[in-house]
Design an enzyme around this catalytic site. Structure first.
Site, PDB file in Angstrom:
ATOM      1  N   TYR A   1      46.241  36.996  30.376  1.00  0.00           N
ATOM      2  CA  TYR A   1      44.784  36.949  30.520  1.00  0.00           C
ATOM      3  C   TYR A   1      44.024  36.980  29.191  1.00  0.00           C
ATOM      4  O   TYR A   1      42.805  36.988  29.187  1.00  0.00           O
ATOM      5  CB  TYR A   1      44.320  38.112  31.389  1.00  0.00           C
TER       6      TYR A   1
ATOM      7  N   HIS B   1      38.825  30.523  36.592  1.00  0.00           N
ATOM      8  CA  HIS B   1      39.996  31.368  36.393  1.00  0.00           C
ATOM      9  C   HIS B   1      40.360  31.379  34.918  1.00  0.00           C
ATOM     10  O   HIS B   1      40.304  30.325  34.258  1.00  0.00           O
ATOM     11  CB  HIS B   1      41.184  30.854  37.215  1.00  0.00           C
TER      12      HIS B   1
END
Lengths: 149, 149, 149, 149, 149, 149, 149, 149, 149, 149, 149, 149
Positions: free
Chosen positions: B23, B100
């Site tokens: 991430y 995302h």
């Protein structure tokens, strides 16, 4: 100066006249023109190529290894069926952004799976010509970050 | 002045410390700060909200009907399981871009299906914090186009 | 005097303004008002509750164990995804009728499966606000039969 | 005066004696008698028909085009297998409510899918003879609404 | 002194009164009491928390990052449906043991898949309150091994 | 003189009035009339039969063994569900052409599979009444070829 | 004078010598010759093209937009795998009839699905060279009907 | 004297002439004759019935409730598609043996599933006319055992 | 002197530089050179061809009908998606050995199915350049056996 | 004194040397030694058996009927494929705990299904040798509870 | 004198004591005794063998090639999982009847598929010990027929 | 001198007499003899073993750890069903080549999946006894390469 390949897959040559309620009324030439102009503004040279042939698209990806710092790729109908194109994207070692004009996930079941996405850097879809435009900016931001390192 | 809701779903409050190899190492606060600054530059007011609760996310979407001209939504883990959030997105009649950080299609099988995408305007994924940044620009372009009409 | 819980799931607070071609133009308040009035006529006290949060709906079902003789439950989008709500319905030992405003089986594939139905007494769907109204009458008939035994 | 066709599918002639723990102990004649009496009270003429033959059920639906304002249809085992009956329901242009005595969704896997539901107005299941009784009231409410328009 | 979070998911507050033939007749309070007592004996501080809300369970897992050396987690009905909880377990970097009172694999098809298991350290199921008790001992053994290194 | 059975399955008796946007506005009688006239022109006697009953259609196929040189068969809704009709087609040893008025492959998922096709000589679909007309000509060509051998 | 494109897909150049028990012993040249002769009789100009390359077939469909009033298309092995060809058929706005020499539905499982059919006007299969011949007549009938309007 | 219903499903009337390599060359009459003769020898009255109509087979099963001590049932093509026949077998409360002449599990995929078997006493398949003959003996053994109790 | 076609599919031109951990570091030229040398030693003339285009691969297979006694074919990414190539292999009536450098069955799910294998003589995979080398020897052994007959 | 069978399935004899990153570096002998020692401490006699043969494992389970009060069973690779072992566990009427060293649900798809679990008392997995150790304690607790009754 | 092998698969040695509500209370010895006695009456020598080991069952089938005129085979749990046993049955060229004591199709999903059936002569299931007894008679009838030819 | 284990799975002992149209007419002894002779020529000692028992095959693989430099393994019917054999291959840390006499991918659906392949070095199939012979040469080449390093 960084260079980017914009690669358009099958049937995209018909843009503007083909089902405008799905794909919009802008022609491919107009999209290419906008990308090249915006690229110039961002200091990125943009080269565009379209083909209806899977093999020709693979050839272009291979050649891009020699000169491109990034690829913006709309695989069209091959998105859902071509392992060969996936292998080409994985093989060339250049960041690729997959783009789609329409929101493919709102369409037929067989369009729900992309064989290409998993080997790309990212994906932008549903935003019409802006999908391409934003992909170009994604590369601009990336090149900036790379320089700062 | 147009306003945009940036809505972050479950576990995104951990950004920066949570699995940075997936991430990235930027915190949610930093992403929000960048979006608000860029929004200011573009003449768009950006409001950010994060929750781990499906119900609270639905509530925020409902409230956005009163003030927002667009929603940038990262549904996190609810992307793949929440019909209720899909119904909320479909119900509010505001354009929503699904974003995302990671390339979800390169991950587990159960992450391949998004219940949210089909009712959104578009989707941007895999480009880290730039996914949000580009979504903001997509709205800026759209607002420009709307004005020109 | 018997009491009935009418439990509305996610997004039903938007009724009347949300996609009226699917869900009709009557508001949730109007439906609740009609049910309470008809309940009064039938000698049944009707209490209504709505929440967008799965956990809050479970809490309400648990509390109903203390006072309700029946539950009329529209689980909305949770119908298709919530094992937790199913377990709550099965746990409380009160007859539950699942209701839906729209004909869910005429809609998307993922709406074809209800996780809730198998543990309910029955199900009424597709008849708009009348789905609730008939569920109330089903309980009235049942209470009558129970008394006759 | 409005007329309603109550159409019973295969094996329903055995009601009362057939697996009473699943289908209850009331006979088909008793259900029909109750529906006709309640219809009379509501100002609706109720005609009942049962057959074990798919073709005969299709014929009845076709004939109902000439006289019925609504159909209450329990397709029994054909619910899960008959495209021909679905086509008949879709073809006749009369509102149809699908009813089931038992909670079919709590039974075998192959009973989870109804081919009929998607082309009906609504569905009532699991409430025994009351499933029929409530369907009759649904039509009464609908006829009232139609008159008020 | 090491601390352990015991996290109970939806409907577990009903333990003792809810379907005792499936879940046993011991209440949640009694299980918690036994775990705390056994923890004391093993030199482990045990803190217990129950919620019916997915979001609140995620919040508790996040907070545990600050103080817990391990988590004993019974996700109840969320086991089979929550990607968000899976992501939370993966994000916090603390060993988690998934526990179930009942033998979930002997129950309905939809209970066969756990979204949580793959990111846990291990899993104990089917042994009633002893599932929790053994998980506590697993942590005790692990802490011992860690000390010996 | 060669004879051909034209066999129409369930709901085709409603042609002309049933969903004309799907099935066209020509009645079954008109189609039959055209086929008999064209048959006469081609030196082929055409006999037509329609039934909503699976069993009656099987009976007709069996009887055709005694007199027909070919069958033009529109199995309607039984196309997708009837193994018994498939077995009948396979059993009679006469060439059968399956015809459909509408393009069944552009419709619902459950219409994608034909149980009948694999045991037929060929299939013509989507061309309205012309599907039948062309099937008749296919037999005319075949009879010509047979004579030339 | 109306013109028709007859488009032959991969491996059809081998007709006559390739597995004659499946595809018949007539060569592609003979089929083309018959179609052109029959076209002349019907007042339709028939142009034929064969390619083993998906891209070349797409190109031909695109070009047909400029001159053809209809397309008779045998997509061969691409029938079951090409979304790009489906998109091309959908894009050109000319009626297309899909034809197959063999009864594809009597063959391997992977030949059961046609990606092309849903966007065609109709389909004719299993009748050998007569599949093409009848497709030509279908267009002749259609052109007649169009003129009569 | 015990009585047995021998019930033959669709297409079995063609036995002897229909695909003898699959079904043998013995006619249905000959099978019935042998069963009645063997029944007489065993002290069991055998009554035979054949129909191509699903509804008529259901009717026969219902009527058998009045007189038969067992049913030997070859459901033919309905084996794989008829929930209505399954329900009839389950409803009548008489032991039923499912028989098949051919080894259905060595044939097409769609013949692998029997909807009937699960509600029968047993099943005998693949042994030609002997499948029936052995089913008759199974009943003879059962009646003997019943008497001995 | 027997001749063999070595046919390399898409992306194999990149061998040596493309993901060497998967495909090895030997170039295609080196593999071809080794095969031609070993062929010479075995008395077999080896001709090599590579293309990224499905259509060009089909063309090569067709042409091989005129001169080749065997084909060594690495279909690359087309292995899993091309019915057209399968049909070409089946059509040409020459023994074909499918080869793969990597162990495709240890890779992604979509690589588990080969559409080509079923119509080949045999298959060799996972052994790097040796897969080709052994295929050549398989033909040498076969030609020896043929001569001995 | 209660006795427990510890039954190790295929490949477990290689423990310690086989893929230690998956299965740990402790040998089977060491695990057995620890279990026997701990058993002694708990007043339980532990007997251990390993075999690579499915039949031998079944035999051991059958024999355990004569002497064991519980079985700790690691079925190894047979977990996912052996109905025969499942039947043996179900047949012997002794409580069985299934154990696994590794977290099988974090591994390949085909390891997600256990045929054994549904007929066991419980399951412990992922905790290395501690999986066995805890299973032994589960039996100790159970025996204690049995005594208290 | 003809000889028959009766081959019992895994867990059948427990017959009589194992789940008698499913498998009956007769022991394997008693079944074997009855078969040998009935065989003697029919002029057939019956030899019985049971093993829990797949390999031993394959060995027995292989050996039967030397002496047996038929095999009655209850593969037990291997029915659903053993390709190796299927291959053995196919390899030996002796007619085999598959038998089952219980109605396997009324049990778990994974028992619905038999890998063995397709290569057997026939199958008898659900009739308890009578399944074997009838299989013996099937062979008696067959041997009679063979003699008459 | 390097040693190789040639391991033959179930039913391969019947080679030569078993279905020669599928497996060829050469006996296992002849294949072994050829392999040992060719091995001698290549400086490799070849030891052969056949068993019908899964457990015995696992035992042989385990023992090979002590002496073999490679394994040529034809798992026969266990290819498609044995996780235990897969685990054994993965555990022993010796390169294994999977071989098959027949082209398994041209046979039944359940033979399409190999559980063994993914953990092998490579696979050779369809080439009869030559599959083994080539596998031996693959090892010879590998040993040569190893020496050259």
């Amino acid at each position: 100066m960084k260079e980017i390949l914009v690669l358009h897959g099958p049937n995209l040559n018909l843009l503007g006249s083909r089902e405008p309620q799905v794909y919009g009324s802008m022609t491919l030439e107009e999209i290419n023109r906008r990308l090249m102009a915006e690229g110039e503004r961002l200091g990125i040279k943009v080269r565009c190529f379209q083909s209806n042939a899977e093999g020709a698209l693979i050839d272009q990806l291979h050649e891009a290894r020699g000169w491109a710092a990034g690829v913006i790729f709309n695989p069209g109908g091959y998105t859902h069926t071509s392992v060969a194109l996936r292998d080409a994207v994985a093989a060339i070692g250049i960041p690729v952004i997959e783009v789609h004009l329409s929101n493919v996930e709102a369409r037929e079941e067989f369009r729900q799976r992309s064989l290409i996405s998993a080997v790309c850097w990212g994906k932008i879809s549903g935003l019409g010509w802006k999908s391409y435009w934003l992909a170009l900016h994604a590369f601009a931001l990336r090149f900036q970050e790379d320089e700062m390192r």
